[in-house]
Design an enzyme around this catalytic site. Structure first.
Site, PDB file in Angstrom:
ATOM      1  N   CYS A 190       0.800  -1.224   0.000  1.00  0.00           N
ATOM      2  CA  CYS A 190       0.000   0.000   0.000  1.00  0.00           C
ATOM      3  C   CYS A 190       0.832   1.273   0.000  1.00  0.00           C
ATOM      4  O   CYS A 190       0.276   2.372  -0.015  1.00  0.00           O
ATOM      5  CB  CYS A 190      -0.947  -0.008   1.195  1.00  0.00           C
ATOM      6  SG  CYS A 190      -1.928  -1.511   1.306  1.00  0.00           S
TER       7      CYS A 190
ATOM      8  N   GLU B 120      -1.407   4.733  14.054  1.00  0.00           N
ATOM      9  CA  GLU B 120      -1.177   5.994  13.348  1.00  0.00           C
ATOM     10  C   GLU B 120      -1.497   7.189  14.243  1.00  0.00           C
ATOM     11  O   GLU B 120      -0.751   8.173  14.261  1.00  0.00           O
ATOM     12  CB  GLU B 120      -2.014   6.041  12.072  1.00  0.00           C
ATOM     13  CG  GLU B 120      -1.721   7.244  11.207  1.00  0.00           C
ATOM     14  CD  GLU B 120      -2.326   7.156   9.822  1.00  0.00           C
ATOM     15  OE1 GLU B 120      -1.921   7.961   8.958  1.00  0.00           O
ATOM     16  OE2 GLU B 120      -3.198   6.289   9.587  1.00  0.00           O
TER      17      GLU B 120
ATOM     18  N   LYS C 173     -10.233   7.222   2.429  1.00  0.00           N
ATOM     19  CA  LYS C 173     -10.534   5.873   1.951  1.00  0.00           C
ATOM     20  C   LYS C 173     -12.036   5.552   1.936  1.00  0.00           C
ATOM     21  O   LYS C 173     -12.477   4.774   1.071  1.00  0.00           O
ATOM     22  CB  LYS C 173      -9.756   4.830   2.762  1.00  0.00           C
ATOM     23  CG  LYS C 173      -8.260   4.802   2.387  1.00  0.00           C
ATOM     24  CD  LYS C 173      -7.481   3.773   3.185  1.00  0.00           C
ATOM     25  CE  LYS C 173      -6.048   3.634   2.666  1.00  0.00           C
ATOM     26  NZ  LYS C 173      -5.228   4.825   2.883  1.00  0.00           N
TER      27      LYS C 173
END
Length: 399
Positions: A159, A302, A323
């Protein structure tokens, strides 16, 4: 001092449709391209995805070229590249072609060709199966489309593929190994074998992608391409190019620890290295396009990494994952998601994190939930954190 690198053109193919405006309008409106795929393929439990919309190959290519050379993986890349080059206003003279690179990322390669030839089991394999399905095919096809002769190749890092591709293109231009580049990423995932494989991994949401939300349950797949024209700043300025943003920093690390689970320390290091390369302080950053997959592990990791690097200085910081708008496009992720940074810098609109319905105490940043926000963004980061711990962060500045 290394040379400055700017974006002068952008092009997209996505689950919202073909072209920049299809994607930008969805971000402006907080509208999703994710839709039901129930009944599309037998034997899958996945219910939603964001396959490319309103794309007919014959509208863009000669049928013979499609059959002989172009997996959808390459089709999306070439169509996005055409828009990027056209919007850049570049005059592709022989001299320009000689010093222009094509660097494209893809996580998997030509899955449609693999499925058609080896999964569905025809008696005879297509003689061009290998050139169609190889991960480097999009880079080659883009170079062939425009007759480019600078260093050109593919990057494949799950990714983070397109983030690494863009980073490499920036490094080429900084070092004088190329004067400009056509770069980004592409992915084609709308095939049965792909969906079955992601089903088996058990990271796919059964309803919607909900990044940073307490009720999040996984990713929703998307596909498409995001491609950019990068140029050395002085050359772009001299020709009167419309500069969309400057890429001012790159940070890359490897976790070196697990094939699936992220490692917070090396996520932090990637962000820190990007800030150092860009000569930025944390308080200089206004917006982060987060990797934000909607999985339990990624979103907490994150969030904690951002909080640690920014050392409590997050009041000015907007964070969002796009996303839920276009799906997780794997190797095309950064290529498509950088669009949110260009939108924020050039139109003052920050794309939202859709589907957010319940706060997670472990995810406590400003995620621009559900509704687009007006705001001034002069400096932004794009995060990409891939399976295998392959991390890439890019920093952008408004010019």
């Amino acid at each position: 001092m290394s040379r400055r690198v700017v974006i002068t053109g952008a092009g997209y193919v996505s689950g919202l449709g073909v072209g920049r405006e299809a994607l930008f309008s969805a971000m402006r409106e907080g509208r999703s391209g994710v839709r039901s795929i129930v009944g599309t393929f037998d034997g899958i439990t996945m219910t939603h995805a964001a396959p490319v919309k309103d794309f007919t190959a014959e509208d863009h290519f000669d049928p013979a070229r499609i059959k002989q050379q172009l997996d959808p993986l390459s089709q999306y890349a070439v169509v996005a590249a055409r828009e990027a080059v056209a919007s850049s206003g570049l005059d592709l003279s022989d001299e320009v072609r000689e010093t222009t690179s094509a660097v494209l990322g893809s996580s998997i390669g030509g899955l449609d060709t693999v499925e058609e030839n080896f999964v569905l089991g025809p008696k005879r394999v297509h003689p061009m199966a290998i050139p169609r399905m190889m991960a480097s095919a999009p880079a080659s096809q883009v170079a062939m489309e425009f007759g480019l002769h600078g260093p050109s190749f593919a990057t494949s890092s799950a990714c983070s593929s397109s983030a690494h591709a863009i980073a490499q293109a920036v490094l080429f231009i900084r070092a004088g190994l190329a004067e400009r580049a056509v770069t980004g990423g592409t992915e084609s995932t709308h095939v049965r074998s792909s969906y079955r494989s992601w089903d088996a991994l058990r990271v796919v949401s059964r309803d919607a992608c909900r990044p940073f939300c307490k009720s999040r349950s996984g990713i929703v797949l998307g596909e498409g391409a995001g491609v950019y024209v990068l140029e050395e700043y002085e050359a772009a300025k001299a020709r009167g190019a419309n500069i969309l943003a400057e890429i001012i920093g790159i940070g890359m690390t490897s976790d070196g620890s697990d094939i699936l689970a992220p490692n917070q320390r090396w996520v932090e290091k990637a962000i820190e290295r990007c800030l150092k390369d860009a000569q930025l302080n944390p308080q200089d950053v206004h917006y982060i396009n987060a990797h934000g997959t909607g999985t339990k592990l990624n979103d907490v990791c994150e969030t904690e990494a951002i909080k640690k690097v920014f050392n409590g200085q997050t009041k000015q910081l907007a964070v969002s994952s796009t996303k839920p708008i276009h799906g997780h496009t794997l190797g095309a992720a950064a290529g498509i998601e950088i669009s949110s940074i260009l939108l924020a810098m050039n139109e003052g609109i920050i794309a939202p994190t859709l589907n957010y319905n319940e706060q997670d105490p472990e995810c406590d940043l400003d995620y621009v939930t559900n509704t687009p926000r007006k705001g001034k963004v002069d400096v932004a980061l794009c995060n990409s954190f891939a399976f295998g711990g392959l991390n890439a962060v890019l920093a952008f500045k408004k010019v």
